[in-house]
Write a protein that holds these residues in place. Structure first.
Motif, PDB file in Angstrom:
ATOM      1  N   LYS A   1     -10.954  -3.368  -9.553  1.00 15.64           N
ATOM      2  CA  LYS A   1      -9.499  -3.505  -9.707  1.00 15.64           C
ATOM      3  C   LYS A   1      -9.160  -4.638 -10.679  1.00 15.64           C
ATOM      4  O   LYS A   1      -8.188  -4.540 -11.435  1.00 15.64           O
TER       5      LYS A   1
ATOM      6  N   TRP B   1       0.824  -1.213   0.000  1.00 13.90           N
ATOM      7  CA  TRP B   1       0.000   0.000   0.000  1.00 13.90           C
ATOM      8  C   TRP B   1       0.857   1.262   0.000  1.00 13.90           C
ATOM      9  O   TRP B   1       0.591   2.213  -0.729  1.00 13.90           O
TER      10      TRP B   1
ATOM     11  N   GLY C   1      -5.152   3.041  -5.452  1.00 16.96           N
ATOM     12  CA  GLY C   1      -4.261   3.054  -4.302  1.00 16.96           C
ATOM     13  C   GLY C   1      -4.174   4.430  -3.681  1.00 16.96           C
ATOM     14  O   GLY C   1      -5.148   5.201  -3.681  1.00 16.96           O
TER      15      GLY C   1
ATOM     16  N   GLY D   1      -5.613  -6.868  -6.059  1.00 16.23           N
ATOM     17  CA  GLY D   1      -6.853  -6.403  -5.450  1.00 16.23           C
ATOM     18  C   GLY D   1      -8.012  -7.313  -5.805  1.00 16.23           C
ATOM     19  O   GLY D   1      -8.078  -7.862  -6.916  1.00 16.23           O
TER      20      GLY D   1
ATOM     21  N   ASP E   1       3.459  -6.655  -5.464  1.00 14.41           N
ATOM     22  CA  ASP E   1       2.275  -6.142  -4.769  1.00 14.41           C
ATOM     23  C   ASP E   1       2.042  -4.690  -5.189  1.00 14.41           C
ATOM     24  O   ASP E   1       2.234  -3.763  -4.410  1.00 14.41           O
ATOM     25  N   TRP E   2       1.674  -4.520  -6.441  1.00 15.81           N
ATOM     26  CA  TRP E   2       1.386  -3.187  -7.006  1.00 15.81           C
ATOM     27  C   TRP E   2      -0.049  -2.824  -6.660  1.00 15.81           C
ATOM     28  O   TRP E   2      -0.984  -3.385  -7.209  1.00 15.81           O
ATOM     29  N   GLU E   3      -0.213  -1.863  -5.766  1.00 16.73           N
ATOM     30  CA  GLU E   3      -1.552  -1.440  -5.331  1.00 16.73           C
ATOM     31  C   GLU E   3      -1.827   0.006  -5.764  1.00 16.73           C
ATOM     32  O   GLU E   3      -1.508   0.924  -5.032  1.00 16.73           O
ATOM     33  N   TYR E   4      -2.425   0.212  -6.937  1.00 14.04           N
ATOM     34  CA  TYR E   4      -2.948  -0.755  -7.904  1.00 14.04           C
ATOM     35  C   TYR E   4      -2.698  -0.181  -9.289  1.00 14.04           C
ATOM     36  O   TYR E   4      -2.635   1.042  -9.456  1.00 14.04           O
TER      37      TYR E   4
ATOM     38  N   SER F   1       3.878   1.603  -3.513  1.00 16.07           N
ATOM     39  CA  SER F   1       3.508   1.345  -4.908  1.00 16.07           C
ATOM     40  C   SER F   1       3.576   2.601  -5.768  1.00 16.07           C
ATOM     41  O   SER F   1       3.185   2.574  -6.941  1.00 16.07           O
TER      42      SER F   1
END
Length: 511
Positions: free
Chosen positions: A322, A212, A274, A317, A266-269, A215
């Motif tokens: 998403k 979170w 994000g 997500g 963990d690319w949010e988002y 990213s």
């Protein structure tokens, strides 16, 4: 001319003799094992140093001042490469047979929550896992992975190299009961992960990038072929090849080699959703796929060189909005499995409510909301992913080891606070609206399990909290098995109680 030839021949002969002598001098120098018998002159490595036995010894660790070992220069011996491994001395974990069972270990959990990997071992939870993700590694503004020690300012510039590999752990904190030495090149959480792997040869450990908070720079780094190649190369160099920055007397070339078996993105988002300060682009939808393709390409190439397998996963997500911003059929082809963050469907960010479930298995037809929100549940998430082309066997469901809550909640017609207005997010130990399972299970409240959504909640006339317990988890395990999904993972270990109650419950995904 003859004299010159004689001189050259002599140089070559001396060089050959020198090479032969050095080759003979480079004795086998593998990691010390308590079960191995060492006779006089045999070598072993221990805590980053080379040691030679002075006499017969077994089950006596190097390091004691008057013991059977003497420290020697590292150049005197070489490690025997593990077949199918990278030569780090850490065995390659075997592929998972059956369903996956994973969890996240949060870098910062060693502070306020005082949760270390030793806690996992003491509770017996390490034996339940097939993979463990270390959260998080940062991607910086220059589009590369790095490790620094700097408080996060909100610009994606933070890091904690101290926790990662510089902090010394005492005997009573260490996975194997052996404390770090002041001059060890690898300490901190990374060394504890290494020790955990040696205790659990089948455990795969992944570095998770982004999250979170970190990213912010993914969109820019994924934008071109050149930038993708640069990002992936830097991350592999740092985490897989183990070339750590030198700091506080630690780090160096190959110091962390073998700690990580792969990378979790963990690319949010991508595209939207994000932090407002993140970079975004409509092109993220395709670039996310291209970034994963580049990670897979470079990891496969390194695996061919090292004759071993490296893993690639992603945390995604779970909201249908998403999912719509990515290409599940395409990107999942590059991944070994996909960690679906099937939680945070509802929470205290909607400060005045209505109260709702944060990780419900099914939708409730009478729940409030419109549009995509009505599909914020695990079943609709799975349906959206499979309809978009993701194989069921790659879907690994997320289980929260925490709850989401509100306070000032009206009782409502059923006197249980469900779907009612609130005054604000409920107070939490570290952040409003969220608290750990180990805290929530001690609250004096009435508990309920919804017959349709299968989600637990508690209500005391003021506070409303939604979270998972072992009974709820059992329902999700049954669902995963019925649908042929890939397994379960959890966020995060430090939210569990001292007995690892939830981790052991999620372990029921495996026979």
């Amino acid at each position: 001319m003859y004299a010159m030839k004689s001189v050259l021949y002599g140089v070559v002969l001396c060089a050959a003799m020198s090479f032969s002598m050095n080759a003979q001098a480079a004795a086998a120098c593998d990691s010390w094992s308590a079960a191995t018998v060492y006779t006089q002159g045999k070598y072993a490595t221990y805590q980053g140093k080379a040691w030679r036995a002075k006499w017969y010894t077994q089950n006596e660790a190097p390091g004691a001042q008057w013991g059977p070992w003497e420290e020697r220069p590292a150049s005197e011996c070489t490690a025997t490469p593990t077949p199918g491994g990278d030569g780090s001395g850490i065995p390659e974990p075997s592929p998972t047979v059956g369903m996956h069972h994973g969890s996240y270990f949060a870098q910062w959990g060693i502070y306020g929550r005082n949760y270390k990997l030793r806690n996992l071992v003491d509770a017996g939870g390490d034996k339940k896992l097939t993979f463990l993700n270390y959260a998080f590694g940062n991607v910086y503004a220059n589009g590369e992975c790095n490790i620094v020690t700097r408080t996060e300012t909100g610009n994606g510039d933070g890091g904690d190299g101290w926790a990662d590999y510089q902090r010394g752990f005492a005997e009573n904190e260490s996975v194997d009961g052996v404390g770090d030495n002041w001059d060890d090149k690898l300490k901190g959480n990374f060394n504890q992960l290494k020790k955990l792997k040696l205790k659990n040869p089948g455990l795969k450990v992944m570095i998770s990038l982004g999250g979170w908070t970190w990213s912010k720079n993914f969109s820019k780094a994924a934008a071109t072929d050149a930038s993708r190649k640069a990002l992936v190369s830097s991350c592999i160099n740092l985490y897989i090849k183990g070339n750590l920055p030198v700091a506080e007397g630690t780090g160096g070339t190959g110091v962390a080699k073998g700690v990580f078996d792969g990378i979790d993105i963990d690319w949010e988002y991508p595209v939207a959703g994000g932090l407002a300060s993140n970079g975004y682009s409509a092109a993220d939808k395709q670039n996310f796929t291209l970034l994963l393709a580049e990670f897979r390409s470079q990891l496969t190439a390194l695996g061919a060189t090292n004759k071993r397998r490296y893993y690639l996963t992603a945390a995604i997500g779970s909201g249908v909005d998403k999912i719509r911003n990515t290409e599940p059929a395409l990107y999942s082809a590059y991944l070994d499995w996909v960690n679906v963050m099937s939680y945070d469907y509802h929470g205290g960010w909607d400060a005045t409510g209505p109260t709702n479930f944060q990780s419900n298995l099914y939708a409730d037809p009478v729940a409030p909301g419109t549009g995509d929100i009505l599909k914020y549940n695990i079943h609709d998430t799975v349906q959206a992913l499979t309809a978009a082309g993701m194989p069921k066997a790659k879907i690994v469901l997320g289980i929260p080891f925490y709850g989401r809550g509100w306070r000032g909640v009206a009782a409502g017609p059923d006197k249980n606070g469900l779907y009612q207005s609130a005054s604000s997010a409920a107070p939490g130990t570290f952040e409003a609206g969220i608290d750990d399972y180990k805290v929530l299970k001690l609250k004096r409240s009435t508990s309920y399990v919804h017959p349709v959504t299968k989600q637990l909640w508690i209500y005391d006339g003021n506070e409303f909290w939604s979270y998972d317990d072992p009974v709820v988890i059992a329902t999700k395990i049954a669902y995963a098995k019925e649908k042929g999904l890939g397994g379960l993972f959890s966020w995060s270990l430090d939210g569990d109680d001292a007995n690892a109650t939830l981790l052991k419950a999620t372990g029921g995904i495996r026979p």
